[in-house]
Design a protein around this motif. Structure first.
Motif, PDB file in Angstrom:
ATOM      1  N   THR A  74       6.548 -32.704  24.246  1.00  0.00           N
ATOM      2  CA  THR A  74       7.533 -31.595  24.988  1.00  0.00           C
ATOM      3  C   THR A  74       7.930 -31.277  25.307  1.00  0.00           C
ATOM      4  OG1 THR A  74       5.783 -31.304  26.147  1.00  0.00           O
ATOM      5  CG2 THR A  74       4.883 -30.192  24.431  1.00  0.00           C
ATOM      6  N   ARG A  75       9.095 -30.590  25.322  1.00  0.00           N
ATOM      7  CA  ARG A  75      10.949 -31.247  25.892  1.00  0.00           C
ATOM      8  C   ARG A  75      10.943 -30.271  26.948  1.00  0.00           C
ATOM      9  NH1 ARG A  75      10.785 -34.451  21.124  1.00  0.00           N
ATOM     10  NH2 ARG A  75      12.183 -33.231  20.068  1.00  0.00           N
ATOM     11  N   GLY A  76      12.507 -30.720  27.918  1.00  0.00           N
ATOM     12  CA  GLY A  76      11.890 -29.786  28.849  1.00  0.00           C
ATOM     13  C   GLY A  76      13.101 -30.885  30.246  1.00  0.00           C
ATOM     14  N   THR A  77      14.069 -30.070  30.168  1.00  0.00           N
ATOM     15  CA  THR A  77      14.830 -30.820  30.749  1.00  0.00           C
ATOM     16  C   THR A  77      15.190 -31.181  32.790  1.00  0.00           C
ATOM     17  OG1 THR A  77      15.929 -28.632  31.344  1.00  0.00           O
ATOM     18  CG2 THR A  77      16.528 -29.230  29.238  1.00  0.00           C
ATOM     19  N   GLU A 115       4.089 -36.563  10.616  1.00  0.00           N
ATOM     20  CA  GLU A 115       3.583 -34.767  10.775  1.00  0.00           C
ATOM     21  C   GLU A 115       4.594 -34.386  12.790  1.00  0.00           C
ATOM     22  OE1 GLU A 115      -0.546 -37.016  10.970  1.00  0.00           O
ATOM     23  OE2 GLU A 115       1.808 -37.552  10.228  1.00  0.00           O
ATOM     24  N   GLY A 116       4.017 -35.088  13.475  1.00  0.00           N
ATOM     25  CA  GLY A 116       4.132 -34.464  14.219  1.00  0.00           C
ATOM     26  C   GLY A 116       5.464 -34.805  15.094  1.00  0.00           C
ATOM     27  N   GLU A 117       6.149 -34.998  14.534  1.00  0.00           N
ATOM     28  CA  GLU A 117       7.975 -35.624  14.654  1.00  0.00           C
ATOM     29  C   GLU A 117       8.541 -33.596  14.391  1.00  0.00           C
ATOM     30  OE1 GLU A 117      12.113 -35.248  15.947  1.00  0.00           O
ATOM     31  OE2 GLU A 117       9.594 -36.367  16.770  1.00  0.00           O
ATOM     32  N   ASP A 118       7.675 -33.747  12.730  1.00  0.00           N
ATOM     33  CA  ASP A 118       7.940 -32.923  12.057  1.00  0.00           C
ATOM     34  C   ASP A 118       8.143 -30.985  12.561  1.00  0.00           C
ATOM     35  OD1 ASP A 118       9.402 -31.343   9.485  1.00  0.00           O
ATOM     36  OD2 ASP A 118       7.236 -30.542   9.562  1.00  0.00           O
ATOM     37  N   ALA A 119       7.085 -31.412  13.078  1.00  0.00           N
ATOM     38  CA  ALA A 119       6.411 -30.069  13.883  1.00  0.00           C
ATOM     39  C   ALA A 119       7.380 -29.926  14.759  1.00  0.00           C
ATOM     40  CB  ALA A 119       4.742 -29.955  14.169  1.00  0.00           C
ATOM     41  N   ILE A 120       7.322 -31.301  15.882  1.00  0.00           N
ATOM     42  CA  ILE A 120       8.741 -30.881  17.386  1.00  0.00           C
ATOM     43  C   ILE A 120       9.900 -30.656  16.197  1.00  0.00           C
ATOM     44  CG2 ILE A 120       9.944 -32.385  18.876  1.00  0.00           C
ATOM     45  CD1 ILE A 120       7.275 -31.831  19.665  1.00  0.00           C
ATOM     46  N   GLN A 137       9.404 -26.806  16.071  1.00  0.00           N
ATOM     47  CA  GLN A 137       9.282 -25.939  17.087  1.00  0.00           C
ATOM     48  C   GLN A 137      10.345 -26.063  18.103  1.00  0.00           C
ATOM     49  OE1 GLN A 137       5.713 -27.124  19.424  1.00  0.00           O
ATOM     50  NE2 GLN A 137       6.037 -25.536  20.555  1.00  0.00           N
ATOM     51  N   PHE A 138      11.258 -26.924  17.917  1.00  0.00           N
ATOM     52  CA  PHE A 138      12.248 -26.713  19.140  1.00  0.00           C
ATOM     53  C   PHE A 138      13.494 -27.080  18.958  1.00  0.00           C
ATOM     54  CE2 PHE A 138       8.176 -28.639  21.989  1.00  0.00           C
ATOM     55  CZ  PHE A 138       8.085 -27.766  22.553  1.00  0.00           C
ATOM     56  N   HIS A 139      13.807 -27.242  17.603  1.00  0.00           N
ATOM     57  CA  HIS A 139      15.005 -27.531  16.861  1.00  0.00           C
ATOM     58  C   HIS A 139      15.322 -26.783  15.920  1.00  0.00           C
ATOM     59  CE1 HIS A 139      15.311 -30.939  20.315  1.00  0.00           C
ATOM     60  NE2 HIS A 139      14.299 -31.341  19.281  1.00  0.00           N
ATOM     61  N   ASP A 140      14.752 -25.530  15.715  1.00  0.00           N
ATOM     62  CA  ASP A 140      15.115 -24.646  14.619  1.00  0.00           C
ATOM     63  C   ASP A 140      15.363 -25.425  13.030  1.00  0.00           C
ATOM     64  OD1 ASP A 140      13.914 -22.316  16.303  1.00  0.00           O
ATOM     65  OD2 ASP A 140      16.760 -23.243  17.073  1.00  0.00           O
ATOM     66  N   ALA A 141      14.311 -26.931  13.085  1.00  0.00           N
ATOM     67  CA  ALA A 141      14.557 -27.164  12.075  1.00  0.00           C
ATOM     68  C   ALA A 141      14.131 -26.823  10.466  1.00  0.00           C
ATOM     69  CB  ALA A 141      14.238 -28.759  11.922  1.00  0.00           C
ATOM     70  N   ASP A 142      15.241 -26.897   9.969  1.00  0.00           N
ATOM     71  CA  ASP A 142      14.604 -26.192   8.347  1.00  0.00           C
ATOM     72  C   ASP A 142      14.088 -27.088   7.354  1.00  0.00           C
ATOM     73  OD1 ASP A 142      17.004 -28.442   7.077  1.00  0.00           O
ATOM     74  OD2 ASP A 142      18.288 -25.737   7.257  1.00  0.00           O
ATOM     75  N   ASP A 143      13.587 -27.193   5.951  1.00  0.00           N
ATOM     76  CA  ASP A 143      12.895 -27.886   5.633  1.00  0.00           C
ATOM     77  C   ASP A 143      14.182 -29.559   4.876  1.00  0.00           C
ATOM     78  OD1 ASP A 143      11.220 -26.184   5.516  1.00  0.00           O
ATOM     79  OD2 ASP A 143      11.275 -25.660   3.346  1.00  0.00           O
ATOM     80  N   GLY A 144      14.729 -29.210   5.567  1.00  0.00           N
ATOM     81  CA  GLY A 144      15.711 -29.689   5.289  1.00  0.00           C
ATOM     82  C   GLY A 144      16.346 -30.943   5.513  1.00  0.00           C
ATOM     83  N   TRP A 145      15.594 -30.774   7.080  1.00  0.00           N
ATOM     84  CA  TRP A 145      16.540 -31.544   8.087  1.00  0.00           C
ATOM     85  C   TRP A 145      15.949 -33.111   8.111  1.00  0.00           C
ATOM     86  CZ3 TRP A 145      13.096 -34.815  11.247  1.00  0.00           C
ATOM     87  CH2 TRP A 145      12.128 -34.974  11.469  1.00  0.00           C
ATOM     88  N   LEU A 146      15.053 -33.601   7.684  1.00  0.00           N
ATOM     89  CA  LEU A 146      14.840 -34.959   7.694  1.00  0.00           C
ATOM     90  C   LEU A 146      15.504 -35.792   6.738  1.00  0.00           C
ATOM     91  CD1 LEU A 146      12.522 -37.070   7.753  1.00  0.00           C
ATOM     92  CD2 LEU A 146      11.205 -36.301   6.148  1.00  0.00           C
TER      93      LEU A 146
END
Length: 256
Positions: A93-96, A190-195, A198-207
């Motif tokens: 999970t993310r945090g600065t 699969e976990g990276e896809d979810a991250i 969730q945190f970077h507003d990625a769409d289906d083409g991010w990979l």
């Protein structure tokens, strides 16, 4: 003879992602493998896939140090010993620096640093009590070098795990317990896809977009990491101990 013939391996966080890949690779190489996870359904399905004679699921929340220790003790009770340990459970999970709460910081320390400390403590105790050699690999992260600003607590915990890996390797080298670490880079799970969603507003083409920006044209692959880990915990990796290897296509230090 396969690489892990007659070995007993425990993989923390082995129900999905890199951990599950290591479980499958180790079974293929002749090991009996126990693995931990928080969700019984996922763990039971992996046991069904591999067979209960070679796979054993231990439900545990490793953020609780008592459960981390008990998970190792249950494997010793079930298989009689622990020859090898892979700590692959992780929280990403993310945090600065500015927005991380004490609670989020504590979660990262609990899962990414304290849990491997106490699983190692219990596993090495078993090895030393039997006067037997053993091997451990800690799955760390390239973020241990510093990481992105949004990985502040994660980077702190993983950097701590680097120090712990070397400390434990030095402390137990005369017990013939070899302890190494793997700083893995950006990996396709699969976990990276979810991250990313969730945190970077990625769409289906991010990979596909991400792969185009990487030197090898792809993210790290679970099966490749798993094969490398199997080699490190096997006798074929020789005497190597106290090494923390960057498993990535990013080269730390040089710059354009």
């Amino acid at each position: 003879m396969t690489l892990l013939q007659n070995k007993v391996l425990l993989v923390s966080g082995g129900t999905q992602g890199v951990g599950a890949g290591i479980v499958r690779a180790a079974v293929r190489e002749g090991a009996r493998v126990a693995f931990t996870g928080r969700r019984p359904g996922t763990g039971d399905r992996l046991v069904d896939e591999l067979g209960s004679d070679v796979a054993f699921f231990v439900q545990a929340d490793l953020a609780d140090p008592e459960q981390a220790i008990i998970s190792v003790q249950r494997v010793v009770s079930h298989f009689g010993r622990v020859d090898c340990l892979v700590n692959s459970a992780g929280l990403t999970t993310r945090g600065t620096l500015l927005d991380t709460s004490p609670g989020l910081f504590d979660q990262h320390i609990a899962v990414n640093l304290r849990a491997p400390f106490f699983t190692m403590q219990a596993a090495v105790s078993d090895m030393v009590s039997r006067g037997a050699p053993g091997t451990i690999v800690n799955i760390i992260s390239m973020a241990a070098h510093g990481g992105q600003p949004y990985l502040s607590p994660y980077s702190a915990a993983k950097a701590g795990l680097v120090g712990l890996t070397r400390n434990a390797a030095f402390a137990h080298r005369w017990d013939k317990v070899r302890i190494n670490g793997l700083n893995i880079g950006w990996t396709q799970t699969e976990g990276e896809d979810a991250i990313q969603r969730q945190f970077h507003d990625a769409d289906d083409g991010w990979l596909a977009d991400a792969a185009l920006k990487l030197p090898m044209g792809k993210l790290g692959q679970v099966d490749e990491i798993a094969d490398f880990v199997v080699f490190l915990i096997s006798d074929r990796s020789g005497v190597v101990t106290g090494s923390v290897i960057d498993w990535d296509q990013v080269v730390i230090g040089p710059y354009d």
